[in-house]
Scaffold this active site. Structure first.
Site, PDB file in Angstrom:
ATOM      1  N   CYS A   2       0.817  -1.215   0.000  1.00  0.00           N
ATOM      2  CA  CYS A   2       0.000   0.000   0.000  1.00  0.00           C
ATOM      3  C   CYS A   2       0.850   1.264   0.000  1.00  0.00           C
ATOM      4  O   CYS A   2       1.888   1.315   0.657  1.00  0.00           O
ATOM      5  CB  CYS A   2      -0.892   0.035   1.229  1.00  0.00           C
ATOM      6  SG  CYS A   2      -2.017  -1.335   1.312  1.00  0.00           S
ATOM      7  N   ARG A  28       5.903  -0.117  -5.860  1.00  0.00           N
ATOM      8  CA  ARG A  28       5.863  -0.894  -4.628  1.00  0.00           C
ATOM      9  C   ARG A  28       4.844  -2.025  -4.691  1.00  0.00           C
ATOM     10  O   ARG A  28       4.831  -2.892  -3.830  1.00  0.00           O
ATOM     11  CB  ARG A  28       5.526   0.028  -3.451  1.00  0.00           C
ATOM     12  CG  ARG A  28       6.583   1.085  -3.230  1.00  0.00           C
ATOM     13  CD  ARG A  28       6.070   2.181  -2.340  1.00  0.00           C
ATOM     14  NE  ARG A  28       5.910   1.748  -0.978  1.00  0.00           N
ATOM     15  CZ  ARG A  28       6.805   1.982  -0.015  1.00  0.00           C
ATOM     16  NH1 ARG A  28       7.899   2.627  -0.302  1.00  0.00           N
ATOM     17  NH2 ARG A  28       6.596   1.573   1.202  1.00  0.00           N
ATOM     18  N   TRP A  70      -2.875  -2.756  -1.637  1.00  0.00           N
ATOM     19  CA  TRP A  70      -2.440  -4.142  -1.819  1.00  0.00           C
ATOM     20  C   TRP A  70      -3.271  -4.938  -0.823  1.00  0.00           C
ATOM     21  O   TRP A  70      -3.074  -4.813   0.384  1.00  0.00           O
ATOM     22  CB  TRP A  70      -0.943  -4.223  -1.527  1.00  0.00           C
ATOM     23  CG  TRP A  70      -0.297  -5.504  -1.897  1.00  0.00           C
ATOM     24  CD1 TRP A  70       0.185  -5.853  -3.128  1.00  0.00           C
ATOM     25  CD2 TRP A  70      -0.002  -6.601  -1.026  1.00  0.00           C
ATOM     26  NE1 TRP A  70       0.743  -7.103  -3.068  1.00  0.00           N
ATOM     27  CE2 TRP A  70       0.638  -7.583  -1.798  1.00  0.00           C
ATOM     28  CE3 TRP A  70      -0.230  -6.857   0.323  1.00  0.00           C
ATOM     29  CZ2 TRP A  70       1.070  -8.799  -1.263  1.00  0.00           C
ATOM     30  CZ3 TRP A  70       0.196  -8.068   0.855  1.00  0.00           C
ATOM     31  CH2 TRP A  70       0.829  -9.021   0.059  1.00  0.00           C
ATOM     32  N   ASN A  96      -2.335   2.550   5.847  1.00  0.00           N
ATOM     33  CA  ASN A  96      -1.407   1.441   5.598  1.00  0.00           C
ATOM     34  C   ASN A  96      -1.260   0.675   6.897  1.00  0.00           C
ATOM     35  O   ASN A  96      -1.147   1.287   7.959  1.00  0.00           O
ATOM     36  CB  ASN A  96      -0.011   1.947   5.198  1.00  0.00           C
ATOM     37  CG  ASN A  96       0.049   2.371   3.750  1.00  0.00           C
ATOM     38  OD1 ASN A  96      -0.945   2.302   3.028  1.00  0.00           O
ATOM     39  ND2 ASN A  96       1.215   2.828   3.324  1.00  0.00           N
ATOM     40  N   GLY A  97      -1.196  -0.642   6.795  1.00  0.00           N
ATOM     41  CA  GLY A  97      -1.015  -1.461   7.997  1.00  0.00           C
ATOM     42  C   GLY A  97      -2.209  -2.369   8.201  1.00  0.00           C
ATOM     43  O   GLY A  97      -3.046  -2.532   7.305  1.00  0.00           O
ATOM     44  N   GLU A 457      18.313 -18.405  -3.880  1.00  0.00           N
ATOM     45  CA  GLU A 457      17.998 -17.122  -4.513  1.00  0.00           C
ATOM     46  C   GLU A 457      17.598 -17.338  -5.982  1.00  0.00           C
ATOM     47  O   GLU A 457      16.678 -16.690  -6.486  1.00  0.00           O
ATOM     48  CB  GLU A 457      19.189 -16.165  -4.397  1.00  0.00           C
ATOM     49  CG  GLU A 457      19.130 -14.912  -5.252  1.00  0.00           C
ATOM     50  CD  GLU A 457      17.905 -14.015  -4.993  1.00  0.00           C
ATOM     51  OE1 GLU A 457      17.145 -14.273  -4.054  1.00  0.00           O
ATOM     52  OE2 GLU A 457      17.712 -13.075  -5.791  1.00  0.00           O
ATOM     53  N   LYS A 461      14.084 -16.174  -7.712  1.00  0.00           N
ATOM     54  CA  LYS A 461      13.998 -15.280  -8.875  1.00  0.00           C
ATOM     55  C   LYS A 461      13.133 -15.926  -9.952  1.00  0.00           C
ATOM     56  O   LYS A 461      12.295 -15.273 -10.555  1.00  0.00           O
ATOM     57  CB  LYS A 461      15.414 -15.058  -9.404  1.00  0.00           C
ATOM     58  CG  LYS A 461      15.899 -13.721  -9.729  1.00  0.00           C
ATOM     59  CD  LYS A 461      15.886 -12.576  -8.790  1.00  0.00           C
ATOM     60  CE  LYS A 461      14.921 -12.477  -7.687  1.00  0.00           C
ATOM     61  NZ  LYS A 461      15.346 -11.779  -6.500  1.00  0.00           N
ATOM     62  N   GLU A 464       9.236 -16.229  -8.803  1.00  0.00           N
ATOM     63  CA  GLU A 464       8.438 -15.001  -8.677  1.00  0.00           C
ATOM     64  C   GLU A 464       8.201 -14.324 -10.021  1.00  0.00           C
ATOM     65  O   GLU A 464       7.191 -13.661 -10.202  1.00  0.00           O
ATOM     66  CB  GLU A 464       9.020 -14.030  -7.651  1.00  0.00           C
ATOM     67  CG  GLU A 464      10.349 -13.443  -8.002  1.00  0.00           C
ATOM     68  CD  GLU A 464      10.937 -12.580  -6.883  1.00  0.00           C
ATOM     69  OE1 GLU A 464      10.198 -12.011  -6.101  1.00  0.00           O
ATOM     70  OE2 GLU A 464      12.174 -12.483  -6.821  1.00  0.00           O
ATOM     71  N   HIS A 480      17.762 -37.295   0.174  1.00  0.00           N
ATOM     72  CA  HIS A 480      16.935 -37.370   1.382  1.00  0.00           C
ATOM     73  C   HIS A 480      15.480 -37.035   1.083  1.00  0.00           C
ATOM     74  O   HIS A 480      14.708 -36.783   2.002  1.00  0.00           O
ATOM     75  CB  HIS A 480      17.503 -36.439   2.454  1.00  0.00           C
ATOM     76  CG  HIS A 480      18.927 -36.767   2.799  1.00  0.00           C
ATOM     77  ND1 HIS A 480      19.270 -37.930   3.444  1.00  0.00           N
ATOM     78  CD2 HIS A 480      20.080 -36.125   2.529  1.00  0.00           C
ATOM     79  CE1 HIS A 480      20.590 -37.967   3.575  1.00  0.00           C
ATOM     80  NE2 HIS A 480      21.104 -36.888   3.012  1.00  0.00           N
ATOM     81  N   LYS A 578       6.761  -4.506  -3.614  1.00  0.00           N
ATOM     82  CA  LYS A 578       8.183  -4.196  -3.492  1.00  0.00           C
ATOM     83  C   LYS A 578       8.590  -3.996  -2.041  1.00  0.00           C
ATOM     84  O   LYS A 578       9.672  -4.372  -1.635  1.00  0.00           O
ATOM     85  CB  LYS A 578       8.484  -2.930  -4.312  1.00  0.00           C
ATOM     86  CG  LYS A 578       9.955  -2.537  -4.351  1.00  0.00           C
ATOM     87  CD  LYS A 578      10.765  -3.526  -5.168  1.00  0.00           C
ATOM     88  CE  LYS A 578      12.242  -3.261  -5.143  1.00  0.00           C
ATOM     89  NZ  LYS A 578      13.008  -4.490  -5.466  1.00  0.00           N
TER      90      LYS A 578
HETATM   91  C1  F6R Z   1      12.615 -11.061  -4.079  1.00  0.00           C
HETATM   92  C2  F6R Z   1      12.486  -9.879  -3.255  1.00  0.00           C
HETATM   93  C3  F6R Z   1      12.026 -10.055  -1.854  1.00  0.00           C
HETATM   94  C4  F6R Z   1      12.757  -9.059  -0.937  1.00  0.00           C
HETATM   95  C5  F6R Z   1      12.169  -9.138   0.480  1.00  0.00           C
HETATM   96  C6  F6R Z   1      12.897  -8.228   1.439  1.00  0.00           C
HETATM   97  O1  F6R Z   1      13.110 -10.757  -5.342  1.00  0.00           O
HETATM   98  O2  F6R Z   1      12.714  -8.787  -3.699  1.00  0.00           O
HETATM   99  O3  F6R Z   1      12.186 -11.357  -1.417  1.00  0.00           O
HETATM  100  O4  F6R Z   1      14.100  -9.378  -0.929  1.00  0.00           O
HETATM  101  O5  F6R Z   1      10.812  -8.783   0.450  1.00  0.00           O
HETATM  102  O6  F6R Z   1      12.845  -6.908   1.007  1.00  0.00           O
HETATM  103  P1  F6R Z   1      13.858  -5.827   1.532  1.00  0.00           P
HETATM  104  O7  F6R Z   1      15.210  -6.159   0.997  1.00  0.00           O
HETATM  105  O8  F6R Z   1      13.329  -4.530   1.032  1.00  0.00           O
HETATM  106  O9  F6R Z   1      13.834  -5.933   3.028  1.00  0.00           O
END
Ligand code: F6R
Length: 583
Positions: A2, A28, A70, A96-97, A457, A461, A464, A480, A578
């Site tokens: 949000c 975001r 959101w 927000n929240g 990681e 990537k 998502e 396992h 974001k």
């Molecule tokens: C994945 C991604 C998320 C962020 C996570 C933490 O590509 O971007 O997994 O890494 O939400 O976000 P920050 O780094 O802003 O604390």
């Protein structure tokens, strides 16, 4: 997640300013949006599901509130989008929240007409009761805010004034000759002014032709402390790139060079780690994987043990913390609530806090005793790429600083930057691979040692951006359980760096090959690329302990191309935001 943006001032362009502000925070992530502005003696509210349009028919008003939502409480529909109004439509609210006790509060509002299923709307009806009882808007808002449980930022207007307060969720006020702006993201204010006031938890601001600042608890007046920030407006443009994700991937060599310009913070934090009685890394998602890498890297390079916890799990293990502990929070946004909350708790115990973040002025940045800025530049694609690059580079530098070999750390970072340029130059190969595997339902990524966090990681990537179910494993775990999942044609990526993991990981590659997997090798080890176990091999020169840096670029590009070839927008994965500012 949000976003809040509001304006009050002399300009009659308030709705236009708010619309542009919402555009600045749309990266975001959101699923619906809305803008409210005074019309005659009530509010006109425009709400829509989906993304902001290219243009908007801007009415004239000198006050407006806007929100990008959101969904948390209540589905994605126009009624649930913000702003919300009271029964008379004389008060509007953006929020927000999460109001954790909203059901209990709602039960006391039987006479009110609710238009949405949200927790947010409860707040505006509670304020309505207080306001009708002849309290001023700020008194009414303060009384209600004190009854809310959870971490919330609330912005309310009666058409004459804007009142805002917060705990947890960020809120910033900007001031210029024209008027006042309030937003949840300082970046959205920067095109208008660099003169900012960060509202602290438990405090409230009232904006009209002037600004007043209060303690929520007793409405005691406070002196607002505006700061002049020297940052650039971060509305990064796409330049020649079709998407921000691709642009940000291609910026990574420069991001690495940025990390080795000033090593003073590295030396300072290494000194703090050496002195601390227990160092804890915390982060979430991609940042969490950077932290986990720190555990492996510090042990390998500096023989130093550090602990790691995912932010949202940290509160369950924090009992070990003392005033001699060191907590290193890593976060691109600096606002991730699952990190902010445990950092706050640790701070109350006297723990020293280090924040490594990409966002100046963010909550984590302000909470820290020692602050390090990532210098990755604005990251707009939801999937983190260049911020991860900067985080990992700093962890590598910290590891080498702890081993008293910082110059060696710098040199492998430089080598990695050059190697990443070569990976980027071969992106066409990765695009072709994406075409081959894009219809797969599942994909597995294997690595050992330093390449284990890399495998996690890489999987994140890929899943998502492409929505392909991708899982990363420590490849020793295959037998396992996970080996049962391998079928004919299942793509399996195997990281083969030129290190102590090579022999064992090659054996794991053979195991998945024997079960019919389509084996994709990434790395460099003499002759390995010619091994018939691989159906596809992407060669990357060895960069020692920083080989993970060019390797992850392979996975980022694969995630990107898989998304594009599946017709998806890699910049805005469904359901994701974001900046994750709710639990
Ligand atoms: C994945 C991604 C998320 C962020 C996570 C933490 O590509 O971007 O997994 O890494 O939400 O976000 P920050 O780094 O802003 O604390």
């Amino acid at each position: 997640m949000c976003g809040i943006f509001g304006y009050i001032g002399k300009s009659k362009d308030a709705p236009k300013k708010v619309f542009n502000g919402l555009i600045d925070i749309e990266y975001r992530g959101y699923d619906s949006w809305g803008i409210a502005y005074p019309e005659k003696d009530s509010f006109k509210i425009v709400k829509k599901v989906g993304f902001l349009p290219k243009s908007f028919d801007f009415p004239s008003a000198n006050l407006a509130l806007g929100h990008t939502r959101w969904a948390t409480h209540g589905g994605v529909n126009e009624a649930n989008a913000h702003p919300h109004s009271d029964c008379s439509e004389k008060l509007v609210l953006i929020h927000n929240g999460i109001v954790e006790n909203y059901l209990e509060l709602k039960r006391k509002l039987k006479k009110h007409k609710f238009k949405s299923e949200t927790d947010s709307e409860v707040i505006v009806h509670l304020i309505e009761d207080e306001y009708k009882g002849k309290l001023s808007l700020k008194e009414a808002v303060a009384n209600v805010f004190k009854r809310l449980e959870g971490l919330n930022a609330v912005v309310v207007s009666d058409g004459l004034e804007i009142v805002a307060c917060k705990t947890g969720s960020p809120l910033v006020v900007g001031k210029n000759s024209d008027g006042f702006i309030i937003a949840s993201d300082p970046n959205a204010i920067l095109p208008q002014t660099n003169n900012l006031l960060f509202i602290e938890d438990g405090q409230m601001v009232s904006l009209s032709s002037s600004l007043e600042y209060y303690e929520i608890a007793d409405l005691k007046k406070l002196e607002p402390k505006f700061i002049e920030v020297a940052w650039e407006h971060s509305s990064a443009t796409l330049a020649q790139y079709p998407h921000f994700m691709l642009k940000e991937i291609f910026e990574q060599p420069q991001v690495l060079y940025n990390q080795i310009q000033d090593l003073e913070s590295i030396k300072k934090i290494a000194g703090q780690i050496n002195k601390a009685y227990g160092t804890y890394f915390i982060g979430c998602g991609t940042a969490g994987f950077a932290c986990l890498l720190g555990v492996y890297l510090f042990s390998k390079v500096a023989r130093k043990h550090v602990n790691f916890s995912i932010g949202s799990e940290f509160n369950y293990t924090e009992d070990f913390l003392t005033d001699k502990s060191l907590l290193i929070a890593i976060s691109q946004s600096g606002e991730t609530i699952d990190v902010v909350e445990p950092v706050n708790a640790a701070k109350r115990k006297g723990v020293q806090i280090v924040t490594i973040s990409n966002t100046l002025g963010s909550s984590l940045y302000r909470l820290a005793d020692t602050k390090m800025l990532l210098q990755a530049g604005p990251e707009k694609a939801v999937a983190s790429t260049k911020a991860f690059m900067a985080m990992v580079a700093n962890i590598i530098l910290l590891g080498f600083a702890l081993a008293d070999k910082l110059a060696q750390g710098v040199s492998i970072i430089e080598k990695s930057a050059k190697e990443i340029e070569k990976v980027l130059a071969k992106s066409e190969e990765i695009s072709k691979l994406a075409l081959i595997i894009k219809d797969s339902e599942h994909m597995y990524i294997l690595g050992r040692g330093l390449s284990y966090p890399l495998a996690l990681e890489s999987a994140l990537k890929i899943k998502e951006t492409s929505y392909i179910h991708a899982e990363g494993f420590a490849s020793g775990e295959l037998k396992h359980g996970a080996l049962a999942l391998i079928e004919k044609g299942t793509p399996v990526i195997v990281y083969v760096p030129d290190d102590e993991t090579k022999g064992a990981v090659m054996a794991n590659a053979m195991e998945v090959k024997a079960r019919g997997a389509f084996v994709i090798g990434v790395g460099f080890a003499d002759g390995v690329e010619e091994n018939p176990v691989f159906d596809f091999f992407f060669k990357v020169a060895d960069c020692g302990a920083s080989s993970i840096l060019p390797h992850v670029v392979f996975a980022q590009l694969l995630g990107y191309y898989l998304a594009v070839q599946k017709g998806l927008n890699p910049d805005k994965p469904r359901n994701l935001a974001k900046s994750v500012v709710v639990r």
